[in-house]
Design a protein around this motif. Structure first.
Motif: not given
Length: 218
Positions: A139-164
């Motif tokens: 009933k639920l499709d898991m997608g292509e075998t080997g499909a990837t998830l990229h996670i970008y994480y950190g302790p602070e919700a602060q960013y550099d507006p010039a670069t992201g």
């Protein structure tokens, strides 16, 4: 007299040899201009949410990636449509820290089902069990075998507006291999050493290879 002349000549020769070295040493110790420190700003606008979410995608794929998630008003929206194989999910502004993700489009049914169940109030274990049954039942499709998830994480919700770039953020990669095991992949079920790949949730619909790269300075 000859000895005196030789002494003067030798002194001149030694001075000529040492002078360039002294000049090089002086040049080497010349103070270099320091780089301006990055001034991080809060991720508190929809534009900031989208910019930082795109950092989760490979650089060459950011322009064509679709971006979705909760905006600052708390509405689940599409920030921008995409043209390639990636969907980026913005950081949830109502949660502590920073966590954005980018995944292969074929994983969208699986990801969307998880969001739906979470919205219904289901906890992590309940979501796992429900999706396990639905995947096994077809009933639920898991997608292509080997499909990837990229996670970008950190302790602070602060960013550099010039670069992201987000303050102290790092990457983690997940490669989905439904129902794979240590035996079928040759990977251990625990990392042998820090940052080594390993397989998590082996033998289940959510079996995946975990890869956490070294961060700068490690």
């Amino acid at each position: 007299m000859k000895n005196l002349i030789c002494l003067f000549a030798l002194s001149g020769f030694l001075f000529a040899c040492n002078a360039p070295e002294s000049q090089e040493a002086e040049a080497a110790t010349t103070t270099q201009p320091e780089e301006s420190p990055v001034t991080y700003q809060p991720i508190d606008t929809d534009e900031a949410l989208m910019a930082t979410a795109l950092m989760a995608a490979p650089e060459a794929s950011r322009e064509g990636a679709k971006v979705i998630g909760y905006n600052m008003a708390g509405e689940f929206v599409t920030f921008k449509e995409g043209t390639n194989e990636f969907i980026c999910l913005v950081d949830n502004p109502n949660q502590e820290g920073f966590n954005a993700a980018c995944y292969h489009r074929s994983l969208e049914p699986f990801m969307a089902r998880g969001r739906e169940l979470r919205a219904e109030g289901k906890n992590a274990n309940e979501i796992f069990d429900i999706r396990e049954k639905e995947v096994k039942a077809g009933k639920l499709d898991m997608g292509e075998t080997g499909a990837t998830l990229h996670i970008y994480y950190g302790p602070e919700a602060q960013y550099d507006p010039a670069t992201g770039e987000v303050d102290q953020a790092q990457y983690r990669y997940v490669v989905y291999m439904p129902f794979a095991t240590a035996a079928s992949t040759g990977l251990p079920e625990r990392p042998v050493e820090p940052h080594h790949p390993w397989i998590m949730n082996p033998g289940t619909h959510r079996a995946h290879i975990m890869i956490t790269p070294l961060t700068e300075g490690e």
